[in-house]
Motif scaffolding. Structure first.
Motif, mmCIF file in Angstrom:
data_model
loop_
_atom_site.group_PDB
_atom_site.id
_atom_site.type_symbol
_atom_site.label_atom_id
_atom_site.label_comp_id
_atom_site.label_asym_id
_atom_site.label_seq_id
_atom_site.Cartn_x
_atom_site.Cartn_y
_atom_site.Cartn_z
ATOM 1 N N VAL A 1 1.143 -1.270 -0.192
ATOM 2 C CA VAL A 1 -0.250 -0.723 0.197
ATOM 3 C C VAL A 1 1.104 1.308 -0.186
ATOM 4 C CG1 VAL A 1 -1.870 1.458 1.291
ATOM 5 C CG2 VAL A 1 -2.338 -0.980 1.273
ATOM 6 N N HIS A 2 0.122 2.482 -0.890
ATOM 7 C CA HIS A 2 0.955 3.102 -1.085
ATOM 8 C C HIS A 2 2.689 3.478 -1.452
ATOM 9 C CE1 HIS A 2 2.358 7.881 0.060
ATOM 10 N NE2 HIS A 2 1.922 7.769 -0.834
ATOM 11 N N GLY A 3 2.568 1.719 -2.693
ATOM 12 C CA GLY A 3 4.124 1.852 -3.391
ATOM 13 C C GLY A 3 3.615 2.769 -4.252
ATOM 14 N N ASN A 4 5.154 2.951 -5.319
ATOM 15 C CA ASN A 4 4.798 3.598 -6.829
ATOM 16 C C ASN A 4 5.289 2.613 -7.629
ATOM 17 O OD1 ASN A 4 7.571 3.658 -5.635
ATOM 18 N ND2 ASN A 4 7.793 5.777 -7.131
ATOM 19 N N ASN B 1 0.335 13.129 -7.565
ATOM 20 C CA ASN B 1 -0.991 13.586 -8.414
ATOM 21 C C ASN B 1 -1.039 11.733 -9.649
ATOM 22 O OD1 ASN B 1 -0.799 16.306 -8.492
ATOM 23 N ND2 ASN B 1 1.085 16.463 -9.461
ATOM 24 N N LEU B 2 -1.822 11.157 -7.902
ATOM 25 C CA LEU B 2 -2.675 9.882 -8.212
ATOM 26 C C LEU B 2 -3.494 9.826 -9.120
ATOM 27 C CD1 LEU B 2 -1.462 8.400 -5.125
ATOM 28 C CD2 LEU B 2 -0.057 8.337 -7.068
ATOM 29 N N HIS B 3 -3.743 9.372 -10.559
ATOM 30 C CA HIS B 3 -5.360 10.047 -11.185
ATOM 31 C C HIS B 3 -6.118 9.182 -11.039
ATOM 32 C CE1 HIS B 3 -4.039 6.540 -13.612
ATOM 33 N NE2 HIS B 3 -3.102 6.579 -13.669
ATOM 34 N N ASP B 4 -7.515 9.403 -11.589
ATOM 35 C CA ASP B 4 -8.606 8.705 -11.146
ATOM 36 C C ASP B 4 -8.892 7.786 -11.295
ATOM 37 O OD1 ASP B 4 -10.272 7.899 -9.304
ATOM 38 O OD2 ASP B 4 -12.372 9.810 -10.513
ATOM 39 N N GLN C 1 -6.177 4.672 -6.571
ATOM 40 C CA GLN C 1 -6.847 3.032 -6.533
ATOM 41 C C GLN C 1 -5.614 2.362 -6.743
ATOM 42 O OE1 GLN C 1 -7.998 5.575 -9.100
ATOM 43 N NE2 GLN C 1 -10.337 5.414 -8.801
ATOM 44 N N ALA C 2 -4.951 1.660 -6.988
ATOM 45 C CA ALA C 2 -3.916 1.174 -7.377
ATOM 46 C C ALA C 2 -3.130 1.259 -6.798
ATOM 47 C CB ALA C 2 -3.170 1.120 -8.966
ATOM 48 N N THR C 3 -2.530 2.264 -6.378
ATOM 49 C CA THR C 3 -1.490 2.864 -5.163
ATOM 50 C C THR C 3 -2.002 2.404 -3.713
ATOM 51 O OG1 THR C 3 -0.490 4.742 -6.413
ATOM 52 C CG2 THR C 3 -0.240 4.616 -4.332
ATOM 53 N N PHE C 4 -3.395 3.005 -4.041
ATOM 54 C CA PHE C 4 -3.985 2.471 -1.957
ATOM 55 C C PHE C 4 -4.591 0.918 -1.546
ATOM 56 C CE2 PHE C 4 -2.656 7.114 -2.443
ATOM 57 C CZ PHE C 4 -1.724 7.126 -1.155
ATOM 58 N N GLU C 5 -4.813 0.907 -3.263
ATOM 59 C CA GLU C 5 -5.559 -0.845 -3.131
ATOM 60 C C GLU C 5 -6.957 -0.926 -1.771
ATOM 61 O OE1 GLU C 5 -2.953 -4.093 -1.669
ATOM 62 O OE2 GLU C 5 -1.679 -4.078 -2.947
ATOM 63 N N THR C 6 -7.655 0.409 -2.625
ATOM 64 C CA THR C 6 -8.786 0.349 -2.373
ATOM 65 C C THR C 6 -9.341 1.244 -3.497
ATOM 66 O OG1 THR C 6 -9.967 1.159 -0.603
ATOM 67 C CG2 THR C 6 -7.855 2.367 -1.098
ATOM 68 N N ASP C 7 -11.264 1.477 -3.800
ATOM 69 C CA ASP C 7 -11.739 2.684 -4.061
ATOM 70 C C ASP C 7 -12.370 3.163 -3.102
ATOM 71 O OD1 ASP C 7 -11.198 1.329 -6.826
ATOM 72 O OD2 ASP C 7 -12.650 -0.385 -6.401
ATOM 73 N N ASP C 8 -11.759 3.053 -1.695
ATOM 74 C CA ASP C 8 -12.390 3.728 -1.052
ATOM 75 C C ASP C 8 -12.246 5.055 -0.823
ATOM 76 O OD1 ASP C 8 -13.925 4.369 1.839
ATOM 77 O OD2 ASP C 8 -13.961 2.919 1.876
#
Length: 313
Positions: A75-78, A159-162, A171-178
């Motif tokens: 989670v939060h991996g780039n 800047n993490l797009h939607d 969503q991919a960075t934090f492994e969640t859609d929430d």
């Protein structure tokens, strides 16, 4: 700038069945690990290769659980990765022709894994080594002018797009859609964040440039400024920087006060890290166990198929 030192006296320890006094099998390795404190092993050696035990995808979990009893999600991996098992990921999906510079995993984050376990499922036809470098040696080999400039730390921006855009989505960075779950994570991380009108998540964090090892007290180079800064990301990133406004780039790095980091500083840090590194040349079934604070790692370019899996704890 002054030239770095030219060689390292340190190299990862290689443990084979004969060294461990056990059978050349996953069961033999498990027997050895049950009688060994993995923490002590890493303090002593900083990085260890377990070779010749015939570990496969089927026997991996039984061995890995002894080394990483509590595997972390990325989670939060780039880095671009694919999850392939229980908190088990591809090591990276950057194109084979590119090298990946030295880094400590997630050293840009508020928390990072203390241990990393790499597993060779498929070895490259040529190249593809995982270089590793002693973090103290890397720090000591960097020009004093550069070390001094980084003393206050590094400011990372994302800047993490939607779901559509350059780089990774939030969503991919934090492994969640929430969104609320993501916001709570960032609040715990003491990061600054905001949502832009198009759904992009902008994140800013100020982190350390060096770190003292929690057990040995040794100070090491511990940041990923060179992997976030456009000067350290190759021609594609440089081309993107020419067409995308600076504050809209997927990621970037600055000095802690927000001032720009000179491109030559980034190049110097990368070149020193790669020059001081020792290659781990993979054989199928190898496990590379790394102290993620004491040792940084990277990747050499390769040809053919290569599948190195990674887990963290």
């Amino acid at each position: 700038m002054s030239n770095p030192k030219t060689e390292s006296a340190w190299a990862p320890r290689i443990i084979r069945p004969a060294d461990a006094g056990v059978s050349a099998s996953p069961e033999g390795l498990a027997e050895y690990l049950r009688a060994t404190d993995p923490g002590d092993l890493l303090v002593e050696s900083r990085a260890v290769v377990f070779r010749g035990f015939g570990v496969s995808g089927d026997s991996y979990d039984g061995v890995a659980d002894l080394l990483l009893p509590d595997r972390l999600a990325y989670v939060h991996g780039n880095s671009p990765r694919t999850k392939v098992g229980r908190n088990l990921y591809t090591s990276t999906e950057y194109p084979a022709e590119f090298e990946i510079s030295m880094h400590n995993e997630m050293s840009y984050a508020h928390a990072w894994p203390s241990r990393i376990l790499f597993f060779c499922d498929i070895a490259a036809a040529t190249g593809g080594a995982t270089p590793v470098v002693d973090g103290k040696l890397w720090l000591d080999s960097i020009d004093p002018e550069v070390r001094e400039a980084f003393q206050a730390g590094v400011r990372y921006t994302q800047n993490l797009h939607d779901g559509m855009g350059f780089g990774k989505s939030w969503q991919a960075t934090f492994e969640t859609d929430d969104r609320a779950e993501t916001e709570a994570f960032l609040d715990r991380a003491e990061a600054e964040w905001s949502w832009l009108p198009d759904g992009t998540l902008r994140v800013t964090q100020v982190r350390q440039a060096t770190l003292k090892h929690p057990v040995t007290g040794t100070e090491v180079w511990f940041n990923q400024a060179d992997q976030w800064h456009t000067a350290g990301l190759g021609e594609d990133a440089a081309a993107m920087a020419e067409i995308v406004p600076e504050d809209e780039l997927p990621q970037n790095a600055y000095f802690a006060d927000g001032s720009p980091i000179p491109a030559e500083y980034i190049t110097h840090v990368q070149e020193v890290g790669m020059k001081m590194a020792v290659n781990v040349d993979w054989e199928v079934g190898d496990l590379l166990f790394v102290d993620n604070v004491a040792v940084a790692h990277g990747r050499r370019a390769f040809t053919g198929q290569r599948r190195i899996l990674v887990a963290m704890s």
